[in-house]
Design an enzyme around this catalytic site. Structure first.
Site, PDB file in Angstrom:
ATOM      1  CG  PHE A   1      -1.608   1.236   1.537  1.00  0.00           C
ATOM      2  CD1 PHE A   1      -2.208   2.022   0.550  1.00  0.00           C
ATOM      3  CD2 PHE A   1      -1.620   1.687   2.855  1.00  0.00           C
ATOM      4  CE1 PHE A   1      -2.821   3.223   0.879  1.00  0.00           C
ATOM      5  CE2 PHE A   1      -2.237   2.877   3.193  1.00  0.00           C
ATOM      6  CZ  PHE A   1      -2.827   3.658   2.203  1.00  0.00           C
ATOM      7  CB  ILE A   2       2.900   3.004   2.586  1.00  0.00           C
ATOM      8  CG1 ILE A   2       1.720   3.110   3.570  1.00  0.00           C
ATOM      9  CG2 ILE A   2       3.765   4.264   2.636  1.00  0.00           C
ATOM     10  CD1 ILE A   2       2.111   3.195   5.035  1.00  0.00           C
TER      11      ILE A   2
ATOM     12  CB  THR B   1       0.239  -8.288   2.042  1.00  0.00           C
ATOM     13  OG1 THR B   1       1.500  -7.663   2.304  1.00  0.00           O
ATOM     14  CG2 THR B   1      -0.083  -9.251   3.158  1.00  0.00           C
TER      15      THR B   1
ATOM     16  CG  ASP C   1      10.738 -13.071   3.168  1.00  0.00           C
ATOM     17  OD1 ASP C   1      11.201 -12.293   4.016  1.00  0.00           O
ATOM     18  OD2 ASP C   1       9.717 -13.758   3.335  1.00  0.00           O
TER      19      ASP C   1
ATOM     20  CB  SER D   1       4.404   2.294  14.039  1.00  0.00           C
ATOM     21  OG  SER D   1       3.090   2.289  14.547  1.00  0.00           O
TER      22      SER D   1
ATOM     23  CE1 TYR E   1       3.448  -2.994  12.698  1.00  0.00           C
ATOM     24  CE2 TYR E   1       2.656  -1.288  14.187  1.00  0.00           C
ATOM     25  CZ  TYR E   1       3.117  -1.675  12.942  1.00  0.00           C
ATOM     26  OH  TYR E   1       3.254  -0.741  11.943  1.00  0.00           O
TER      27      TYR E   1
HETATM   28  C1  UD1 Z   1      -2.522   1.189  12.655  1.00  0.00           C
HETATM   29  C2  UD1 Z   1      -1.701   0.441  11.628  1.00  0.00           C
HETATM   30  C3  UD1 Z   1      -0.327   0.205  12.135  1.00  0.00           C
HETATM   31  C4  UD1 Z   1       0.254   1.552  12.519  1.00  0.00           C
HETATM   32  C5  UD1 Z   1      -0.614   2.211  13.575  1.00  0.00           C
HETATM   33  C6  UD1 Z   1      -0.095   3.581  13.939  1.00  0.00           C
HETATM   34  C7  UD1 Z   1      -2.958  -0.943  10.073  1.00  0.00           C
HETATM   35  C8  UD1 Z   1      -3.494  -2.291   9.783  1.00  0.00           C
HETATM   36  N1  UD1 Z   1      -2.338  -0.813  11.267  1.00  0.00           N
HETATM   37  O1  UD1 Z   1      -2.795   0.385  13.814  1.00  0.00           O
HETATM   38  O2  UD1 Z   1       0.461  -0.390  11.137  1.00  0.00           O
HETATM   39  O3  UD1 Z   1       1.534   1.408  12.975  1.00  0.00           O
HETATM   40  O4  UD1 Z   1      -1.906   2.369  13.044  1.00  0.00           O
HETATM   41  O5  UD1 Z   1      -0.984   4.273  14.750  1.00  0.00           O
HETATM   42  O6  UD1 Z   1      -3.057  -0.020   9.294  1.00  0.00           O
HETATM   43  N2  UD1 Z   1     -11.393  -1.131  14.287  1.00  0.00           N
HETATM   44  C9  UD1 Z   1     -12.773  -1.261  14.328  1.00  0.00           C
HETATM   45  N3  UD1 Z   1     -13.348  -2.117  13.429  1.00  0.00           N
HETATM   46  C10 UD1 Z   1     -12.644  -2.827  12.499  1.00  0.00           C
HETATM   47  C11 UD1 Z   1     -11.232  -2.656  12.458  1.00  0.00           C
HETATM   48  C12 UD1 Z   1     -10.637  -1.803  13.369  1.00  0.00           C
HETATM   49  O7  UD1 Z   1     -13.449  -0.654  15.154  1.00  0.00           O
HETATM   50  O8  UD1 Z   1     -13.265  -3.562  11.715  1.00  0.00           O
HETATM   51  C13 UD1 Z   1     -10.764  -0.221  15.272  1.00  0.00           C
HETATM   52  C14 UD1 Z   1      -9.660  -0.896  16.086  1.00  0.00           C
HETATM   53  O9  UD1 Z   1     -10.148  -1.572  17.217  1.00  0.00           O
HETATM   54  C15 UD1 Z   1      -8.820   0.324  16.476  1.00  0.00           C
HETATM   55  C16 UD1 Z   1      -9.010   1.297  15.295  1.00  0.00           C
HETATM   56  O10 UD1 Z   1     -10.147   0.847  14.585  1.00  0.00           O
HETATM   57  O11 UD1 Z   1      -9.304   0.921  17.635  1.00  0.00           O
HETATM   58  C17 UD1 Z   1      -7.832   1.341  14.352  1.00  0.00           C
HETATM   59  O12 UD1 Z   1      -7.488   0.011  14.001  1.00  0.00           O
HETATM   60  P1  UD1 Z   1      -6.484  -0.296  12.789  1.00  0.00           P
HETATM   61  O13 UD1 Z   1      -6.922   0.385  11.568  1.00  0.00           O
HETATM   62  O14 UD1 Z   1      -6.277  -1.756  12.747  1.00  0.00           O
HETATM   63  O15 UD1 Z   1      -5.161   0.489  13.223  1.00  0.00           O
HETATM   64  P2  UD1 Z   1      -4.217   0.524  14.515  1.00  0.00           P
HETATM   65  O16 UD1 Z   1      -4.410  -0.658  15.377  1.00  0.00           O
HETATM   66  O17 UD1 Z   1      -4.382   1.873  15.112  1.00  0.00           O
END
Ligand code: UD1
Length: 315
Positions: free
Chosen positions: A19-20, A42, A58, A121, A145
């Site tokens: 992606f990025i 991915t 890899d 991150s 992570y």
């Molecule tokens: C993300 C990044 C991570 C980065 C970090 C920096 C991704 C997959 N992860 O983690 O690489 O280092 O930000 O801040 O991009 N949520 C829902 N419903 C869903 C999915 C998620 O409510 O279906 C909520 C999660 O519980 C969380 C929030 O959305 O509270 C963000 O989740 P996610 O997008 O996975 O990101 P991070 O865990 O913040």
């Protein structure tokens, strides 16, 4: 050309089919000689522009990595296992990719005196006592992570102090945009947009009161160019917008923008989840001249547009 754009270099983008990394690769190919190292686990081959050389492999394989690193001037290290959840499911695998391979990359960078711009991150801060979070605030990562990103962020800094390597760590907050494909382990915006466009329930984990600083991938690409050209190396910079919204609000905005009938449902909160996250971007602004340009609403509109086109193309 905008000041701070990288030009005339031999560049490696690890994770350049992801992606990025693919957004970054596309921004580099016109003015630089670009290689991409990607395992395509991915990432997707079609994300790599023809002007870049794709090395399929890899980052954990020393020989492949060393071949990809040969004679490079700048490395953007985006290859990683990016999911907090996935790191909780399999911390050993996640460590191998996120830490051990990065250490090998830093070693190889010493051989070629290459600058390393590392994807760090916001997860390294854990749940902070207050927001916005500045770079020197305590690090209390809540997941493998976050621990892994903290380790490599610190390695990057000390490789500068100890060995004179030019390193910059960019602490990404929540990056989103076109090209972020939804899956079990992908970012919340991609998941919500896909759910909304399919008319499925939008799944908010927990009470939805947790907040995030969502930064558009175009702004992240810009931060990478600035990091590759700055004199202020050996340090780390937050890359966010300085603003945050709750996950519940995010679900509502996406529901409105897509015009879907999807209902917003609450499911179990996620283990190891961070409550609040918002960047203080003054260091990046002062030292790199970084300024976010995309508002969340504009960024979401563009992202939704991309998903719509993609869905139509599949139908
Ligand atoms: C993300 C990044 C991570 C980065 C970090 C920096 C991704 C997959 N992860 O983690 O690489 O280092 O930000 O801040 O991009 N949520 C829902 N419903 C869903 C999915 C998620 O409510 O279906 C909520 C999660 O519980 C969380 C929030 O959305 O509270 C963000 O989740 P996610 O997008 O996975 O990101 P991070 O865990 O913040």
């Amino acid at each position: 050309m905008i000041d701070g754009t990288l030009t005339g270099k031999r560049v490696l983008v690890t994770g350049g089919a992801g992606f990025i990394g693919s957004h970054l690769t596309r921004s580099l190919v016109d003015e630089n000689d670009v290689r991409v190292l990607d395992s395509l686990t991915t990432g997707d081959r079609s994300n790599v522009p023809p002007a870049a050389t794709l090395i399929e492999g890899d980052v954990r394989e020393e020989e492949t990595l060393s071949r990809a690193m040969t004679d490079v001037d700048v490395v953007f290290h985006e290859a990683a296992l990016v999911s907090v959840d996935q790191s909780i499911d399999d911390p050993t695998a996640s460590h191998e990719i996120n830490v051990r391979a990065t250490l090998s990359l830093l070693e190889a960078a010493r051989d070629y005196d290459a600058r390393v711009v590392l994807a760090s991150s916001a997860a390294i801060y854990g749940s902070p006592d207050s927001v916005p979070i500045a770079e020197d605030e305590p690090k209390d990562p809540a997941s493998p992570y976050g621990i892994e990103k903290h380790a490599v962020d610190q390695y990057a800094r000390r490789y500068h102090d100890l060995y004179g390597l030019e390193t910059v760590a960019l602490r990404y907050f929540n990056v989103y945009g076109p090209g972020q494909v939804a899956g079990d382990y992908s970012g919340v915006i991609s998941i919500f947009v896909e759910q909304a466009l399919a008319g499925d329930p939008i799944t908010v984990e927990g009470d939805g009161e947790q907040t995030r600083d969502f930064v558009a991938v175009d702004d992240v690409v810009r931060a990478n160019h600035l990091a590759a050209t700055t004199d202020s190396v050996g340090t780390a910079y937050n890359v966010g917008t300085g603003t945050a919204i709750t996950i519940r609000e995010l679900a509502e905005v996406i529901r409105d923008l897509t015009g879907t009938d999807s209902e917003i449902v609450h499911v179990d909160p996620r283990a190891g989840d961070v409550d609040h996250s918002r960047a203080d971007i003054s260091r990046a602004n002062d030292h790199l001249g970084f300024e976010p340009t995309v508002t969340v609403r504009d960024g979401l509109e563009r992202t939704i547009e991309w998903y719509r086109d993609r869905t139509e193309a599949f139908n």
